[in-house]
Every structure is written in structure tokens, then in C-alpha cells.
Design an enzyme around this catalytic site. Structure first.
Site, PDB file in Angstrom:
ATOM      1  N   LYS B 101      -7.769 -28.542   7.323  1.00 15.80           N
ATOM      2  CA  LYS B 101      -7.418 -29.925   7.646  1.00 15.80           C
ATOM      3  C   LYS B 101      -7.984 -30.842   6.568  1.00 15.80           C
ATOM      4  O   LYS B 101      -9.196 -30.933   6.394  1.00 15.80           O
ATOM      5  CB  LYS B 101      -7.974 -30.325   9.021  1.00 15.80           C
ATOM      6  CG  LYS B 101      -7.812 -31.830   9.297  1.00 15.80           C
ATOM      7  CD  LYS B 101      -8.346 -32.263  10.645  1.00 15.80           C
ATOM      8  CE  LYS B 101      -8.531 -33.775  10.680  1.00 15.80           C
ATOM      9  NZ  LYS B 101      -9.001 -34.263  11.989  1.00 15.80           N
ATOM     10  N   GLY B 162     -11.784 -41.593  17.100  1.00 16.73           N
ATOM     11  CA  GLY B 162     -12.857 -41.841  18.061  1.00 16.73           C
ATOM     12  C   GLY B 162     -12.705 -43.120  18.861  1.00 16.73           C
ATOM     13  O   GLY B 162     -13.592 -43.468  19.637  1.00 16.73           O
ATOM     14  N   GLY B 189      -7.211 -40.825  18.110  1.00 10.37           N
ATOM     15  CA  GLY B 189      -6.846 -41.997  18.892  1.00 10.37           C
ATOM     16  C   GLY B 189      -6.557 -41.731  20.353  1.00 10.37           C
ATOM     17  O   GLY B 189      -6.547 -42.663  21.168  1.00 10.37           O
ATOM     18  N   ASN B 210     -10.772 -34.736  19.638  1.00 11.94           N
ATOM     19  CA  ASN B 210     -12.159 -34.304  19.808  1.00 11.94           C
ATOM     20  C   ASN B 210     -12.884 -35.206  20.809  1.00 11.94           C
ATOM     21  O   ASN B 210     -13.275 -34.804  21.894  1.00 11.94           O
ATOM     22  CB  ASN B 210     -12.878 -34.293  18.452  1.00 11.94           C
ATOM     23  CG  ASN B 210     -14.231 -33.596  18.480  1.00 11.94           C
ATOM     24  OD1 ASN B 210     -14.672 -33.075  17.472  1.00 11.94           O
ATOM     25  ND2 ASN B 210     -14.938 -33.554  19.606  1.00 11.94           N
ATOM     26  N   THR B 211     -13.013 -36.497  20.453  1.00  4.54           N
ATOM     27  CA  THR B 211     -13.817 -37.402  21.270  1.00  4.54           C
ATOM     28  C   THR B 211     -13.248 -37.592  22.675  1.00  4.54           C
ATOM     29  O   THR B 211     -14.007 -37.775  23.634  1.00  4.54           O
ATOM     30  CB  THR B 211     -13.954 -38.760  20.568  1.00  4.54           C
ATOM     31  OG1 THR B 211     -14.300 -38.535  19.205  1.00  4.54           O
ATOM     32  CG2 THR B 211     -15.040 -39.611  21.210  1.00  4.54           C
TER      33      THR B 211
END
Lengths: 67, 264
Positions: B101, B162, B189, B210-211
Site C-alpha cells: 500500500k 482517522g 474516513g 482501521n480507526t
């Protein structure tokens, strides 16, 4: 005396050493790491044959959690 | 249903890609990954801590490469050179693994991508044989250029990394999907399950987050919710939604045989 920069930290070694020796000193033997010397990748298979020189800049990395 | 995500010729049954950062510990990381059903997981490449106990737990033990496809990232890189060096190290670290990535950031406040540096890095990496999944802005022209360079997936932001702000510009995502033929994966997002479902309903090939999971009050439960949202959104996209009919209601029950005798 050999002065190395390892991950941005100045380190001194009194005797000549190979990458294999350095990895042993750092406690990384058998660990999954990757190493860059002066901007170039040092392949794992060549560690024993790569001898570090005064002024070398090394980066030693691992995989960590990230997004 | 045989509906797989194909990236660089390889099939994946999960369209949810997840990050491994920001968890309480590796046990929680692994539990969330398992609940998400994700096969592709992102990892960061960082300097070792010199002098720290080399035997402390590490990510590779908790999340073995034999069970997950690692996607090393270039998070924190602000130049093409740093990103390329990071991924060369990653390839050495992960035994020649070439799926990566790429993200080159432009600014630490917004973490918005620097597309000029991103394009430069993508050219170098593709030439060196990397399979590049690229984080980028939601600009369809840049997305097309990145595909033309040879990137194997285009990963536009839905909103800032995030931020959890959701899909702020679905029209741009649509424009990108109209332009490129490699998988378009929303990266960054997503805040909650409905955001992931919306991305998939738009026709995105996958969602990377992730977040949204690690930052939930109960990450493992949110991972499970995201798995379902991505699957539900994908099925809704494949099913093809009914057309929207403004100002025109249509009863779902028969209009004949109603016992009431009067109607307006």
C-alpha cells in the site's frame, strides 16, 4: 574504532564487524528484521559477508501495527 | 455466491481490508481481525527500538503471515523517496512479498495525500515489480493516471484518515469507478457500519479501515458489524436497488378489495 548511525543513533564499536555480528549484538538474531545500509537494502542472505565501515548509516526495521 | 475481489490476479473472498494499528494489545488486534473476516491486513514498517527487549511480543506472532495477506504501508512518508525506501525494506522483511500500500502524505494535520509525490513513487515501485495499491485523493483524473502507471488498486479517501466522517463525496467515487477498471477501494474516513455499506452500494470493490474498528468502544463487535455491512452493501449493489421515485408513492399491498368504501 567504528562509528555507525543505527536508526538515527550514534553507536561506537571497537572492532570490525559484519552485519551478522551487529545483529547478534543488538539481540535480533533469528528475528524478522530488514536492514538498509546507506540507502541500499542488505539482503538477509548476505549478512555474514557485509562488513560495516566507519560512518555507515543503518536502518533496522520491523513490521508493526498500522493502518 | 461466487463473488470474489480480484487484486493483481489473486482472489479474495472478503472485501473488507483492515489495519492493525491503535489496538489495546495484540490479543485484541487478532480478535478484531478474526471478527472482521478480513484477509488483507495493513502493517506499518518502523525502526526497531534499540536497547529494548528483543523478545517482547510482536505483531508477526499474533497475526501470522500464513493466515493473513500482509499489506505493508508507507504511512508517515511525505516524499516519494521515503515511501520507496520503506517498501523496499518491507519487501526484504516479508520475504519478497510485492503487494504493498503506497501512501505519500502531504500534510500532518489533514494527512491528505500528496498526489505528485504519490505518482512519482508509484512509477518507481511499479518499475521495480511491486504490486501497488495506492491511497489517493478522490480525483478521477489522478486515479486514472495511477491506473495507467500500473497500480493494481486505486484507493481514494472517503474523508480524512482517522476522521470517521464517512463518505463525503459519493459523486467523485462514482466518477473514479467510471474511469478506472482496476478495483476501487475506499481507504480512510469510514466511521461506522452504514458508511461501509454506502461505499459498497456505490459499487466500490472493497473498503479499507482501521480507526473505525480500533477506535470503537468495542472493537471486536465493530469488526463484526463492518463485516456484515460490507457484505450487505455488496449484495445490495449486485441486487440493483429500486429506482428512486420522487413524489410518487407506490403501495406494496393490493389496491383492490379494500373494505373501506371511501377514498380521497
Amino acid at each position: 574504532m567504528i562509528n555507525l548511525s543505527i536508526n538515527g543513533e550514534a553507536k561506537q564499536f571497537s572492532t570490525p564487524l559484519s552485519v551478522t555480528n551487529l545483529i547478534e549484538i543488538l539481540g535480533y538474531t533469528g528475528k524478522r528484521i530488514a536492514l538498509e545500509r546507506n540507502g541500499e537494502i542488505v539482503p538477509r542472505s548476505t549478512y555474514a559477508n557485509v562488513h560495516l565501515a566507519d560512518g555507515d548509516k543503518l536502518e533496522v526495521v520491523v513490521a508493526v501495527g498500522g493502518g | 455466491m461466487n463473488d470474489t475481489l480480484v487484486i493483481a490476479g489473486k482472489n479474495y473472498s472478503s472485501r473488507l481490508l483492515v489495519g492493525t494499528g491503535k489496538y489495546k494489545d495484540f490479543t485484541e488486534t487478532r480478535a478484531a481481525l478474526d471478527a472482521s473476516g478480513a484477509e488483507i491486513i495493513t502493517v506499518a514498517i518502523r525502526r526497531t527500538n534499540l536497547g529494548q527487549n528483543a523478545n517482547e511480543p510482536n505483531l508477526l506472532d499474533a497475526v501470522p503471515m500464513s493466515k493473513f495477506t500482509y499489506l505493508p504501508n508507507t504511512a508517515g512518508c511525505y516524499t516519494a523517496d521515503d515511501a520507496v525506501r520503506t517498501l523496499r525494506l518491507a519487501r526484504e522483511l516479508l520475504d519478497g512479498h510485492s503487494l504493498v500500500k503506497l501512501e505519500v502524505l502531504g500534510d500532518p494535520q489533514s494527512l491528505y495525500p500528496n498526489v505528485i509525490e504519490t505518482i512519482a513513487a508509484a512509477k518507481t515501485l511499479v518499475a521495480e515489480g511491486f504490486q501497488v495499491m495506492v491511497y489517493t485523493s478522490d480525483d478521477p483524473i489522478i486515479a486514472k493516471q495511477l491506473e495507467d502507471i500500473g497500480c493494481v488498486a486505486i484507493m481514494p479517501l472517503a474523508s480524512l484518515i482517522g476522521s470517521g466522517m464517512g463518505i463525503l463525496n459519493p459523486w467523485n467515487l462514482q466518477l473514479i469507478m467510471d474511469k478506472v477498471s482496476v478495483p476501487v477501494i475506499v481507504d480512510a474516513g469510514v466511521g461506522t457500519a452504514s458508511d461501509a455499506a454506502i461505499a459498497m452500494e456505490l459499487g466500490c470493490a472493497g473498503v479499507l479501515m482501521n480507526t473505525a474498528i480500533a477506535g470503537a468502544q468495542q472493537p471486536v463487535l465493530m469488526a463484526s458489524a463492518m463485516k456484515k455491512a460490507v457484505e450487505a452493501g455488496r449484495e445490495a449493489f449486485l441486487a440493483g436497488r429500486m429506482p428512486k421515485k420522487l413524489y410518487s408513492a407506490s403501495p406494496s399491498s393490493p389496491t383492490a378489495g379494500i373494505i373501506a368504501s371511501t377514498r380521497p
